[in-house]
Scaffold this motif. Structure first.
Motif, PDB file in Angstrom:
ATOM      1  N   ASP A   1      12.119  10.054  26.022  1.00 54.48           N
ATOM      2  CA  ASP A   1      10.600   9.661  25.915  1.00 54.48           C
ATOM      3  C   ASP A   1       9.870  10.468  24.860  1.00 54.48           C
ATOM      4  OD1 ASP A   1       9.889  12.163  26.940  1.00 54.48           O
ATOM      5  OD2 ASP A   1       9.623  11.689  28.906  1.00 54.48           O
ATOM      6  N   PRO A   2       8.515  10.014  24.576  1.00 48.84           N
ATOM      7  CA  PRO A   2       7.761  10.835  23.834  1.00 48.84           C
ATOM      8  C   PRO A   2       7.730  12.314  23.656  1.00 48.84           C
ATOM      9  CG  PRO A   2       6.574   8.604  24.258  1.00 48.84           C
ATOM     10  CD  PRO A   2       7.536   8.962  25.390  1.00 48.84           C
ATOM     11  N   THR A   3       7.736  12.981  24.905  1.00 40.67           N
ATOM     12  CA  THR A   3       7.850  14.288  24.915  1.00 40.67           C
ATOM     13  C   THR A   3       8.982  14.908  24.406  1.00 40.67           C
ATOM     14  OG1 THR A   3       6.131  14.455  26.909  1.00 40.67           O
ATOM     15  CG2 THR A   3       7.591  16.212  26.465  1.00 40.67           C
ATOM     16  N   ASP A   4      10.046  14.316  24.627  1.00 36.81           N
ATOM     17  CA  ASP A   4      11.464  14.551  24.181  1.00 36.81           C
ATOM     18  C   ASP A   4      11.387  14.635  22.615  1.00 36.81           C
ATOM     19  OD1 ASP A   4      12.609  15.033  26.808  1.00 36.81           O
ATOM     20  OD2 ASP A   4      12.526  13.023  27.037  1.00 36.81           O
ATOM     21  N   LEU A   5      10.884  13.504  22.167  1.00 37.03           N
ATOM     22  CA  LEU A   5      10.821  13.238  20.781  1.00 37.03           C
ATOM     23  C   LEU A   5       9.914  14.468  20.050  1.00 37.03           C
ATOM     24  CD1 LEU A   5      11.790  11.362  18.565  1.00 37.03           C
ATOM     25  CD2 LEU A   5       9.568   9.972  18.887  1.00 37.03           C
ATOM     26  N   ARG A   6       8.847  14.742  20.780  1.00 35.47           N
ATOM     27  CA  ARG A   6       8.274  15.883  20.404  1.00 35.47           C
ATOM     28  C   ARG A   6       8.929  17.303  20.222  1.00 35.47           C
ATOM     29  NH1 ARG A   6       2.333  18.062  22.424  1.00 35.47           N
ATOM     30  NH2 ARG A   6       1.507  18.808  20.827  1.00 35.47           N
ATOM     31  N   VAL A   7       9.712  17.463  21.428  1.00 35.15           N
ATOM     32  CA  VAL A   7      10.708  18.662  21.378  1.00 35.15           C
ATOM     33  C   VAL A   7      11.601  18.521  20.043  1.00 35.15           C
ATOM     34  CG1 VAL A   7      12.684  19.730  22.718  1.00 35.15           C
ATOM     35  CG2 VAL A   7      10.487  18.929  23.881  1.00 35.15           C
ATOM     36  N   LEU A   8      12.245  17.487  19.851  1.00 36.55           N
ATOM     37  CA  LEU A   8      13.115  17.271  18.641  1.00 36.55           C
ATOM     38  C   LEU A   8      12.381  17.570  17.227  1.00 36.55           C
ATOM     39  CD1 LEU A   8      15.986  16.797  17.966  1.00 36.55           C
ATOM     40  CD2 LEU A   8      15.596  14.276  18.052  1.00 36.55           C
TER      41      LEU A   8
END
Length: 254
Positions: free
Chosen positions: A46-53
């Motif tokens: 999700d967008p939070t996971d994309l921010r982590v990456l």
């Protein structure tokens, strides 16, 4: 001494990052030359996971700019292929599969990038606040460079709300900067002033503050004392960290 407390004349800035376990600033690179492992721990795609990456990608770029060898790993069991594809579109460099990976040869530092409340093995924990997606359509329908700019525009510890207005704002800024960089490229090249380079490095080496780098770029654009050639070199240099493809329109008419 935290990077933000150092005098401007400090001879050698060192990237420091907040360890979420202790709340203390620590050196992101080891004192002795050695491999640093940056391991992203998304929970899904999700967008939070994309921010982590993306934060992990930013960390890799900053360490490499400082001359530190980096081993980039991605750990995650759920929808990893989907996250990798979204990350590649966003300009994230390839990460190796981090499952069942032991220590690297000569590894001297381990940095784990995790979502807020996430867990990881021993090492420095770099926490990333959640993204609340309120824009129409899924993130995949957004221009990847625009989305990258939106995700970089706020400190990673701040929860981020992404709506249509934020995307439109970022799109306008990105288009404007690319046009400006293309126009400045027609002018004679000039070196980046020492004070500007110091401001850029101080921003990203003080807890990986990408938003501070963006503020420096806004200031450089409006500085009447800077030559256009120096503005071009500044934006091209900063983009090695930001990854916004600011020089994409080179060759376009001024």
């Amino acid at each position: 001494m935290p990077a933000r407390d150092r005098p401007r004349a400090y001879a050698r800035l060192v990237l420091r990052i907040t360890d979420a376990r202790t709340g203390e600033l620590v050196d992101a690179a080891p004192a002795r030359r050695g491999l640093t492992r940056v391991q992203a721990h998304p929970r899904g795609s999700d967008p939070t996971d994309l921010r982590v990456l993306l934060v992990a990608d930013l960390l890799v770029r900053a360490l490499e700019l400082g001359g530190t060898p980096v081993w980039a790993l991605l750990t995650g069991e759920r929808r990893q292929a989907e996250l990798r594809a979204a990350g590649a579109a966003l300009g994230v460099r390839p990460f190796e599969d981090g499952r069942d990976t032991g220590s690297g040869l000569g590894e001297a530092q381990v940095l784990h990038v995790v979502g807020e409340g996430g867990a990881a093995p021993d090492g420095v924990h770099v926490a990333v606040a959640p993204v609340h997606w309120e824009a129409p359509g899924p993130p995949g329908d957004t221009d990847p460079a625009v989305l990258r700019l939106v995700l970089l525009a706020q400190p990673r510890s701040t929860p981020l709300r992404v709506d249509r207005a934020a995307l439109d704002d970022a799109g306008d800024t990105l288009a404007h900067w690319r046009r400006a960089v293309a126009a400045w490229a027609h002018r004679p090249s000039r070196p980046i002033p020492d004070r500007v380079r110091a401001d850029l490095r101080a921003a990203w080496e003080d807890d990986l503050e990408a938003a501070g780098v963006l503020r420096v770029l806004h200031a450089v654009e409006g500085d009447a004392d800077l030559a256009d050639g120096a503005r071009f070199e500044t934006y091209a240099y900063a983009d090695r960290l930001l990854g916004l493809d600011l020089t994409r329109d080179l060759g376009a008419p001024a």
